[in-house]
Design a protein around this motif. Structure first.
Motif, PDB file in Angstrom:
ATOM      1  N   GLU A  83      -5.884  11.903   2.536  1.00  0.00           N
ATOM      2  CA  GLU A  83      -5.447  11.169   1.343  1.00  0.00           C
ATOM      3  C   GLU A  83      -4.130  11.783   0.899  1.00  0.00           C
ATOM      4  O   GLU A  83      -3.943  12.994   1.002  1.00  0.00           O
ATOM      5  CB  GLU A  83      -6.486  11.282   0.225  1.00  0.00           C
ATOM      6  N   CYS A  84      -3.216  10.948   0.426  1.00  0.00           N
ATOM      7  CA  CYS A  84      -1.925  11.488   0.025  1.00  0.00           C
ATOM      8  C   CYS A  84      -1.289  10.668  -1.097  1.00  0.00           C
ATOM      9  O   CYS A  84      -1.838   9.656  -1.535  1.00  0.00           O
ATOM     10  CB  CYS A  84      -0.984  11.558   1.229  1.00  0.00           C
TER      11      CYS A  84
ATOM     12  N   VAL B 258       0.830  -1.223   0.000  1.00  0.00           N
ATOM     13  CA  VAL B 258       0.000   0.000   0.000  1.00  0.00           C
ATOM     14  C   VAL B 258       0.860   1.267   0.000  1.00  0.00           C
ATOM     15  O   VAL B 258       0.365   2.368  -0.200  1.00  0.00           O
ATOM     16  CB  VAL B 258      -0.996   0.053   1.196  1.00  0.00           C
ATOM     17  N   GLY B 259       2.163   1.092   0.248  1.00  0.00           N
ATOM     18  CA  GLY B 259       3.067   2.242   0.192  1.00  0.00           C
ATOM     19  C   GLY B 259       3.524   2.772   1.533  1.00  0.00           C
ATOM     20  O   GLY B 259       3.886   3.933   1.654  1.00  0.00           O
ATOM     21  N   LYS B 260       3.533   1.904   2.561  1.00  0.00           N
ATOM     22  CA  LYS B 260       3.967   2.359   3.891  1.00  0.00           C
ATOM     23  C   LYS B 260       5.433   2.808   3.859  1.00  0.00           C
ATOM     24  O   LYS B 260       5.781   3.873   4.347  1.00  0.00           O
ATOM     25  CB  LYS B 260       3.770   1.240   4.931  1.00  0.00           C
ATOM     26  N   SER B 261       6.291   1.978   3.263  1.00  0.00           N
ATOM     27  CA  SER B 261       7.716   2.330   3.199  1.00  0.00           C
ATOM     28  C   SER B 261       7.927   3.574   2.345  1.00  0.00           C
ATOM     29  O   SER B 261       8.770   4.420   2.657  1.00  0.00           O
ATOM     30  CB  SER B 261       8.525   1.169   2.616  1.00  0.00           C
ATOM     31  N   SER B 262       7.159   3.687   1.263  1.00  0.00           N
ATOM     32  CA  SER B 262       7.287   4.859   0.382  1.00  0.00           C
ATOM     33  C   SER B 262       6.906   6.136   1.118  1.00  0.00           C
ATOM     34  O   SER B 262       7.568   7.169   0.969  1.00  0.00           O
ATOM     35  CB  SER B 262       6.392   4.702  -0.847  1.00  0.00           C
ATOM     36  N   LEU B 263       5.835   6.076   1.905  1.00  0.00           N
ATOM     37  CA  LEU B 263       5.417   7.244   2.700  1.00  0.00           C
ATOM     38  C   LEU B 263       6.532   7.651   3.654  1.00  0.00           C
ATOM     39  O   LEU B 263       6.847   8.828   3.794  1.00  0.00           O
ATOM     40  CB  LEU B 263       4.162   6.923   3.515  1.00  0.00           C
ATOM     41  N   LEU B 264       7.129   6.654   4.284  1.00  0.00           N
ATOM     42  CA  LEU B 264       8.177   6.920   5.258  1.00  0.00           C
ATOM     43  C   LEU B 264       9.416   7.520   4.588  1.00  0.00           C
ATOM     44  O   LEU B 264       9.994   8.480   5.083  1.00  0.00           O
ATOM     45  CB  LEU B 264       8.528   5.610   5.975  1.00  0.00           C
ATOM     46  N   LEU B 265       9.779   6.979   3.442  1.00  0.00           N
ATOM     47  CA  LEU B 265      10.956   7.481   2.727  1.00  0.00           C
ATOM     48  C   LEU B 265      10.717   8.876   2.144  1.00  0.00           C
ATOM     49  O   LEU B 265      11.645   9.652   1.978  1.00  0.00           O
ATOM     50  CB  LEU B 265      11.361   6.507   1.618  1.00  0.00           C
ATOM     51  N   THR B 266       9.453   9.174   1.837  1.00  0.00           N
ATOM     52  CA  THR B 266       9.126  10.515   1.345  1.00  0.00           C
ATOM     53  C   THR B 266       9.230  11.520   2.489  1.00  0.00           C
ATOM     54  O   THR B 266       9.734  12.626   2.330  1.00  0.00           O
ATOM     55  CB  THR B 266       7.698  10.539   0.751  1.00  0.00           C
TER      56      THR B 266
ATOM     57  N   GLU C 128       2.312  14.753  -2.090  1.00  0.00           N
ATOM     58  CA  GLU C 128       1.091  15.453  -1.663  1.00  0.00           C
ATOM     59  C   GLU C 128       0.610  14.955  -0.297  1.00  0.00           C
ATOM     60  O   GLU C 128       0.387  13.763  -0.099  1.00  0.00           O
ATOM     61  CB  GLU C 128      -0.014  15.228  -2.708  1.00  0.00           C
ATOM     62  N   ASN C 129       0.478  15.892   0.636  1.00  0.00           N
ATOM     63  CA  ASN C 129      -0.057  15.643   1.985  1.00  0.00           C
ATOM     64  C   ASN C 129       0.774  14.717   2.877  1.00  0.00           C
ATOM     65  O   ASN C 129       0.327  14.372   3.974  1.00  0.00           O
ATOM     66  CB  ASN C 129      -1.490  15.078   1.910  1.00  0.00           C
ATOM     67  N   VAL C 130       1.972  14.306   2.444  1.00  0.00           N
ATOM     68  CA  VAL C 130       2.745  13.369   3.268  1.00  0.00           C
ATOM     69  C   VAL C 130       3.197  14.032   4.570  1.00  0.00           C
ATOM     70  O   VAL C 130       2.971  13.505   5.664  1.00  0.00           O
ATOM     71  CB  VAL C 130       3.941  12.780   2.489  1.00  0.00           C
ATOM     72  N   GLU C 131       3.803  15.210   4.467  1.00  0.00           N
ATOM     73  CA  GLU C 131       4.245  15.922   5.682  1.00  0.00           C
ATOM     74  C   GLU C 131       3.039  16.287   6.541  1.00  0.00           C
ATOM     75  O   GLU C 131       3.075  16.184   7.761  1.00  0.00           O
ATOM     76  CB  GLU C 131       5.008  17.200   5.303  1.00  0.00           C
ATOM     77  N   LYS C 132       1.961  16.698   5.873  1.00  0.00           N
ATOM     78  CA  LYS C 132       0.741  17.111   6.575  1.00  0.00           C
ATOM     79  C   LYS C 132       0.194  15.958   7.425  1.00  0.00           C
ATOM     80  O   LYS C 132      -0.277  16.157   8.538  1.00  0.00           O
ATOM     81  CB  LYS C 132      -0.314  17.549   5.546  1.00  0.00           C
ATOM     82  N   CYS C 133       0.279  14.745   6.887  1.00  0.00           N
ATOM     83  CA  CYS C 133      -0.204  13.555   7.579  1.00  0.00           C
ATOM     84  C   CYS C 133       0.470  13.418   8.945  1.00  0.00           C
ATOM     85  O   CYS C 133      -0.200  13.331   9.979  1.00  0.00           O
ATOM     86  CB  CYS C 133       0.064  12.320   6.711  1.00  0.00           C
ATOM     87  N   PHE C 134       1.801  13.449   8.958  1.00  0.00           N
ATOM     88  CA  PHE C 134       2.523  13.263  10.216  1.00  0.00           C
ATOM     89  C   PHE C 134       2.408  14.486  11.128  1.00  0.00           C
ATOM     90  O   PHE C 134       2.378  14.345  12.353  1.00  0.00           O
ATOM     91  CB  PHE C 134       3.991  12.932   9.937  1.00  0.00           C
ATOM     92  N   GLU C 135       2.327  15.671  10.540  1.00  0.00           N
ATOM     93  CA  GLU C 135       2.200  16.879  11.363  1.00  0.00           C
ATOM     94  C   GLU C 135       0.836  16.950  12.045  1.00  0.00           C
ATOM     95  O   GLU C 135       0.742  17.285  13.221  1.00  0.00           O
ATOM     96  CB  GLU C 135       2.470  18.127  10.511  1.00  0.00           C
ATOM     97  N   GLU C 136      -0.228  16.621  11.300  1.00  0.00           N
ATOM     98  CA  GLU C 136      -1.577  16.630  11.895  1.00  0.00           C
ATOM     99  C   GLU C 136      -1.682  15.589  13.001  1.00  0.00           C
ATOM    100  O   GLU C 136      -2.278  15.825  14.046  1.00  0.00           O
ATOM    101  CB  GLU C 136      -2.643  16.372  10.816  1.00  0.00           C
TER     102      GLU C 136
END
Length: 213
Positions: free
Chosen positions: A159-160, A28-36, A166-174
């Motif tokens: 959604e990111c 689903v892209g967990k590692s990709s989200l983390l690397l981004t 798109e929205n990756v930083e926002k996800c962890f900041e929120e």
């Protein structure tokens, strides 16, 4: 969020420390989200303990934070996530792929149940994340459905796209801002730092060649 620091030398320079867990189906892209969110850093650790984790230092709401983000990729097909991964977690990110309906239904059927079973921290903040929105023409799960599930399960929702950032930083900041709104989680975040300082003192006194983990 500049990278002028020299890796581990300034890793202790923060006010709060939180543990975040990424869960969801394989691919689903967990590692990709983390690397981004955390491009290859000096603190990268090889996944010798079955899960990989990365450390991110950031400033949110005037506080300096250390996030330890655990990526469970590779564990899903073996169903080997155990209670230890959920221990002392302040935030859980449940990831699905908007182009794969099965990854969305499995959040309810598999991951949410496991989370209920293992999560020891009842006030832990949860966020539902629909990844791969850059492939909108292949979308199988609507934003509305994602929002409905988030409401039903008491999760934040976003959604990111790891590919377009798109929205990756926002996800962890929120997620982090929500954690900081809870006095208990805030207390845990500052206690974690006190524990680490104590642990480092004990380790210095112990035999330096010992590798007990």
């Amino acid at each position: 969020m500049g990278s002028s620091g020299h890796g581990g030398s300034n890793i202790g320079n923060h006010d709060l420390s939180f543990k975040i867990l990424l869960i969801g189906d394989s691919g689903v892209g967990k590692s990709s989200l983390l690397l981004t969110f955390i491009p290859s850093s000096l603190e990268d650790l090889s996944p010798t303990i079955g899960v990989d984790f990365k450390i991110k230092l950031l400033k949110v709401g005037g506080r300096r934070l250390k996030l330890t983000i655990w990526d469970t990729a590779g564990q899903e097909r073996f169903r080997t996530l155990t209670s230890s991964y959920y221990r002392n977690v302040q935030g859980i990110v449940l990831v699905y792929d908007v182009t794969r309906r099965e990854s969305f239904t499995n959040l309810c059927d598999v991951w949410a149940k496991e989370m209920e079973l293992y999560s020891t921290n009842r006030s832990c903040v949860k966020m539902l994340v629909g990844n791969k929105v850059d492939r909108d023409s292949e979308r199988m799960v609507s934003t509305k459905e994602g929002m409905a599930l988030a409401e039903e399960t008491g999760c934040l929702f976003l959604e990111c796209s790891a590919r377009t950032r798109e929205n990756v930083e926002k996800c962890f900041e929120e997620l982090t801002m929500k954690i900081m709104e809870d006095p208990n989680l805030l207390e845990e975040g500052s206690t974690a730092i006190k524990r680490n300082i104590l642990k480092q003192k004990q380790e210095k006194q112990a035999n330096p060649t010992c590798c007990s983990g």
